[in-house]
Write a protein that holds these residues in place. Structure first.
Motif, PDB file in Angstrom:
ATOM      1  N   GLU A  37     -49.948 -33.469  -0.669  1.00 39.17           N
ATOM      2  CA  GLU A  37     -50.604 -32.519  -1.588  1.00 39.17           C
ATOM      3  C   GLU A  37     -49.731 -32.254  -2.820  1.00 39.17           C
ATOM      4  O   GLU A  37     -48.521 -32.053  -2.706  1.00 39.17           O
ATOM      5  N   THR A  62     -62.956 -24.973  -5.737  1.00 40.52           N
ATOM      6  CA  THR A  62     -63.202 -23.649  -5.147  1.00 40.52           C
ATOM      7  C   THR A  62     -64.497 -23.023  -5.683  1.00 40.52           C
ATOM      8  O   THR A  62     -64.954 -23.353  -6.783  1.00 40.52           O
ATOM      9  N   GLY A  96     -61.521 -20.164  -2.162  1.00 41.63           N
ATOM     10  CA  GLY A  96     -60.587 -19.715  -3.214  1.00 41.63           C
ATOM     11  C   GLY A  96     -60.424 -18.205  -3.157  1.00 41.63           C
ATOM     12  O   GLY A  96     -61.323 -17.489  -2.716  1.00 41.63           O
ATOM     13  N   ALA A 135     -67.094 -21.128   1.413  1.00 44.67           N
ATOM     14  CA  ALA A 135     -66.947 -22.583   1.319  1.00 44.67           C
ATOM     15  C   ALA A 135     -68.162 -23.303   1.916  1.00 44.67           C
ATOM     16  O   ALA A 135     -68.542 -24.370   1.445  1.00 44.67           O
ATOM     17  N   HIS A 148     -57.445 -16.737   9.715  1.00 43.05           N
ATOM     18  CA  HIS A 148     -57.488 -16.346   8.304  1.00 43.05           C
ATOM     19  C   HIS A 148     -57.504 -14.822   8.236  1.00 43.05           C
ATOM     20  O   HIS A 148     -58.273 -14.174   8.954  1.00 43.05           O
ATOM     21  N   ALA A 154     -58.756 -12.631   6.415  1.00 45.10           N
ATOM     22  CA  ALA A 154     -59.972 -11.879   6.049  1.00 45.10           C
ATOM     23  C   ALA A 154     -60.898 -11.665   7.239  1.00 45.10           C
ATOM     24  O   ALA A 154     -61.812 -10.840   7.179  1.00 45.10           O
ATOM     25  N   VAL A 177     -58.718 -29.863   7.031  1.00 42.21           N
ATOM     26  CA  VAL A 177     -57.277 -29.909   6.744  1.00 42.21           C
ATOM     27  C   VAL A 177     -56.757 -28.502   6.999  1.00 42.21           C
ATOM     28  O   VAL A 177     -57.327 -27.522   6.503  1.00 42.21           O
ATOM     29  N   TYR A 201     -47.407 -30.973   2.562  1.00 42.55           N
ATOM     30  CA  TYR A 201     -47.385 -30.180   1.326  1.00 42.55           C
ATOM     31  C   TYR A 201     -46.079 -30.532   0.614  1.00 42.55           C
ATOM     32  O   TYR A 201     -44.995 -30.155   1.076  1.00 42.55           O
TER      33      TYR A 201
HETATM   34  P1  FAD Z   1     -64.210 -19.780   3.768  1.00 45.60           P
HETATM   35  O1  FAD Z   1     -64.399 -20.825   4.770  1.00 45.60           O
HETATM   36  O2  FAD Z   1     -65.331 -19.430   2.864  1.00 45.60           O
HETATM   37  O3  FAD Z   1     -63.688 -18.477   4.522  1.00 45.60           O
HETATM   38  C1  FAD Z   1     -63.077 -17.397   3.832  1.00 45.60           C
HETATM   39  C2  FAD Z   1     -63.092 -16.172   4.736  1.00 45.60           C
HETATM   40  O4  FAD Z   1     -64.425 -15.700   4.813  1.00 45.60           O
HETATM   41  C3  FAD Z   1     -62.677 -16.469   6.188  1.00 45.60           C
HETATM   42  O5  FAD Z   1     -62.013 -15.341   6.668  1.00 45.60           O
HETATM   43  C4  FAD Z   1     -64.003 -16.680   6.890  1.00 45.60           C
HETATM   44  O6  FAD Z   1     -63.942 -16.377   8.262  1.00 45.60           O
HETATM   45  C5  FAD Z   1     -64.900 -15.719   6.138  1.00 45.60           C
HETATM   46  N1  FAD Z   1     -66.306 -16.157   6.101  1.00 45.60           N
HETATM   47  C6  FAD Z   1     -66.775 -17.415   5.948  1.00 45.60           C
HETATM   48  N2  FAD Z   1     -68.124 -17.429   5.959  1.00 45.60           N
HETATM   49  C7  FAD Z   1     -68.511 -16.140   6.112  1.00 45.60           C
HETATM   50  C8  FAD Z   1     -69.767 -15.495   6.198  1.00 45.60           C
HETATM   51  N3  FAD Z   1     -70.912 -16.182   6.114  1.00 45.60           N
HETATM   52  N4  FAD Z   1     -69.796 -14.142   6.337  1.00 45.60           N
HETATM   53  C9  FAD Z   1     -68.647 -13.423   6.407  1.00 45.60           C
HETATM   54  N5  FAD Z   1     -67.414 -13.990   6.349  1.00 45.60           N
HETATM   55  C10 FAD Z   1     -67.355 -15.326   6.210  1.00 45.60           C
HETATM   56  N6  FAD Z   1     -57.031 -21.940  -2.726  1.00 45.60           N
HETATM   57  C11 FAD Z   1     -57.182 -22.237  -4.034  1.00 45.60           C
HETATM   58  O7  FAD Z   1     -57.476 -21.326  -4.833  1.00 45.60           O
HETATM   59  N7  FAD Z   1     -56.996 -23.501  -4.518  1.00 45.60           N
HETATM   60  C12 FAD Z   1     -56.689 -24.554  -3.688  1.00 45.60           C
HETATM   61  O8  FAD Z   1     -56.521 -25.682  -4.142  1.00 45.60           O
HETATM   62  C13 FAD Z   1     -56.516 -24.282  -2.292  1.00 45.60           C
HETATM   63  N8  FAD Z   1     -56.231 -25.272  -1.415  1.00 45.60           N
HETATM   64  C14 FAD Z   1     -56.141 -24.984  -0.068  1.00 45.60           C
HETATM   65  C15 FAD Z   1     -55.934 -26.064   0.827  1.00 45.60           C
HETATM   66  C16 FAD Z   1     -55.849 -25.823   2.192  1.00 45.60           C
HETATM   67  C17 FAD Z   1     -55.631 -26.980   3.139  1.00 45.60           C
HETATM   68  C18 FAD Z   1     -55.951 -24.492   2.684  1.00 45.60           C
HETATM   69  C19 FAD Z   1     -55.827 -24.219   4.153  1.00 45.60           C
HETATM   70  C20 FAD Z   1     -56.169 -23.431   1.813  1.00 45.60           C
HETATM   71  C21 FAD Z   1     -56.292 -23.672   0.427  1.00 45.60           C
HETATM   72  N9  FAD Z   1     -56.558 -22.646  -0.501  1.00 45.60           N
HETATM   73  C22 FAD Z   1     -56.707 -22.935  -1.846  1.00 45.60           C
HETATM   74  C23 FAD Z   1     -56.663 -21.245  -0.050  1.00 45.60           C
HETATM   75  C24 FAD Z   1     -58.095 -20.840   0.313  1.00 45.60           C
HETATM   76  O9  FAD Z   1     -58.948 -20.925  -0.806  1.00 45.60           O
HETATM   77  C25 FAD Z   1     -58.038 -19.393   0.802  1.00 45.60           C
HETATM   78  O10 FAD Z   1     -57.240 -19.293   1.959  1.00 45.60           O
HETATM   79  C26 FAD Z   1     -59.380 -18.725   1.039  1.00 45.60           C
HETATM   80  O11 FAD Z   1     -59.170 -17.339   1.322  1.00 45.60           O
HETATM   81  C27 FAD Z   1     -60.128 -19.302   2.226  1.00 45.60           C
HETATM   82  O12 FAD Z   1     -60.755 -20.440   1.854  1.00 45.60           O
HETATM   83  P2  FAD Z   1     -61.822 -21.174   2.813  1.00 45.60           P
HETATM   84  O13 FAD Z   1     -62.279 -22.350   2.058  1.00 45.60           O
HETATM   85  O14 FAD Z   1     -61.284 -21.341   4.164  1.00 45.60           O
HETATM   86  O15 FAD Z   1     -62.973 -20.062   2.799  1.00 45.60           O
END
Ligand code: FAD
Length: 307
Positions: free
Chosen positions: A17, A79, A108, A127, A163, A165, A188, A283
């Motif tokens: 990464e 994101t 994000g 996501a 996570h 949140a 990942v 990383y």
């Molecule tokens: P989601 O899967 O959307 O989850 C976020 C939170 O919301 C979780 O707690 C989940 O349980 C909860 N959730 C999901 N769906 C629902 C729903 N329907 N109702 C209620 N709650 C829900 N961040 C950046 O800004 N840029 C990057 O390039 C980046 N790269 C990353 C790469 C990796 C490998 C990892 C592990 C993280 C990365 N992050 C990055 C950080 C990431 O964006 C944050 O940790 C973010 O808070 C969670 O992203 P997610 O895609 O897992 O979100």
């Protein structure tokens, strides 16, 4: 190469990464490091996406430059935050036209200086919604820019230690499953220091019916300062007492801390390989030395010898 084909070729994938440097000089330095990493033959490299503002264009530029100037296969992170559907569509179109095969779809977090950012302005909150949109993009784009009938390969994030949140870990697994049900091809993970957390996560995924390949995120500690930055950035990551003791024994000698960190990460990788991990995502923090030392410690010249 589409991730499905990568997994067919390799029993264990290796990926690195990078983040987009903010200055021209930083970009040149990164490309020097990339020259040293290229011979390790990673299955793909990923490029992070800024939490908003000016660094986002830098992600696209870095992805395109890696694609044009190296033999590496870039996977951009993308994101939901700060984006409308139309903007995401344009980005996907650019990536499709550039021949990008895979995307890491993320929610994000709001930037640190805007913790109260109102997310109702974004088209997507989670996501899983972005994954669905990327899947639909394939259908809308059939026969146009995107050549692979499968569309993009899609990765999503997983959190072996949870996570922050979502304190309810059963509900969190439902949310992870929703991303896979919407069409994610692989996961990942966030970095972790105790492989037992990863193995338990892998089993919990299996029990929940999440059957896609899971790639383990590993980051070597290279300094005391770096360890504290990691604790800040990698929300939820636990630093085991044995690791902290090993770092404390170095009494501030940064070269010793670096050796301890690389030894720890090497042992993590060796143990993951022994436990048939589907992939290891290193990383790199845009540096090549630690990654190269891990390969050397494992006794191999490149990823092909490990897979
Ligand atoms: P989601 O899967 O959307 O989850 C976020 C939170 O919301 C979780 O707690 C989940 O349980 C909860 N959730 C999901 N769906 C629902 C729903 N329907 N109702 C209620 N709650 C829900 N961040 C950046 O800004 N840029 C990057 O390039 C980046 N790269 C990353 C790469 C990796 C490998 C990892 C592990 C993280 C990365 N992050 C990055 C950080 C990431 O964006 C944050 O940790 C973010 O808070 C969670 O992203 P997610 O895609 O897992 O979100």
């Amino acid at each position: 190469m589409h991730i499905e084909d990568i997994f067919k070729l390799r029993s264990t994938t290796f990926s690195f990464e990078f983040f987009p440097p903010k200055s021209k000089a930083g970009a040149e330095e990164l490309f020097e490091e990339i020259k040293h990493l290229e011979p390790l033959a990673p299955s793909f490299v990923s490029v992070t996406y800024g939490a908003g503002g000016g660094t986002r264009e830098l992600t696209h530029e870095l992805v395109m430059r890696i694609k044009r100037q190296t033999g590496l296969d870039p996977t951009p992170h993308l994101t939901c935050i700060y984006h409308t559907e139309a903007e995401i569509y344009d980005i996907l179109e650019r990536y499709a036209e550039a021949g990008i095969s895979n995307i890491l779809a993320l929610s994000g977090d709001p930037p640190r200086d805007k913790p109260d950012y109102d997310r109702s302005k974004d088209s997507f909150r989670y996501a899983s919604q972005l994954v669905r949109f990327i899947r639909q993009f394939k259908d809308r784009h059939a026969g146009r820019a995107i050549k692979d009938r499968r569309g993009f390969g899609i990765a999503v994030a997983g959190f072996p230690e949870g996570h922050p949140a979502t304190p309810n870990r059963l509900r969190e697994m439902d949310h992870l499953k929703a991303k896979v049900d919407e069409g994610a091809d692989f996961i990942v993970t966030q970095l972790f220091f105790d492989n037992r957390d990863f193995y338990d996560f892998r089993e919990r995924c299996d029990l929940a019916g999440v059957k896609v390949p899971i790639i383990a995120g590993v980051m070597p500690i290279t300094s005391d300062q770096g360890m504290h930055r990691m604790a800040d950035l990698a929300a939820g990551a636990r630093f085991p007492a044995a690791l902290l003791r090993a770092v404390q024994r170095c009494k501030g000698n940064q070269d010793a801390v670096r050796r301890v960190g690389i030894h720890w990460a090497t042992e993590q990788c060796r143990d993951l390989l022994d436990h048939q991990v589907r992939g290891i995502h290193l990383y790199t923090l845009n540096r090549s030395t630690a990654t190269r030392e891990i390969y050397a410690n494992l006794g191999v010249q490149d990823s092909l010898a490990l897979a």
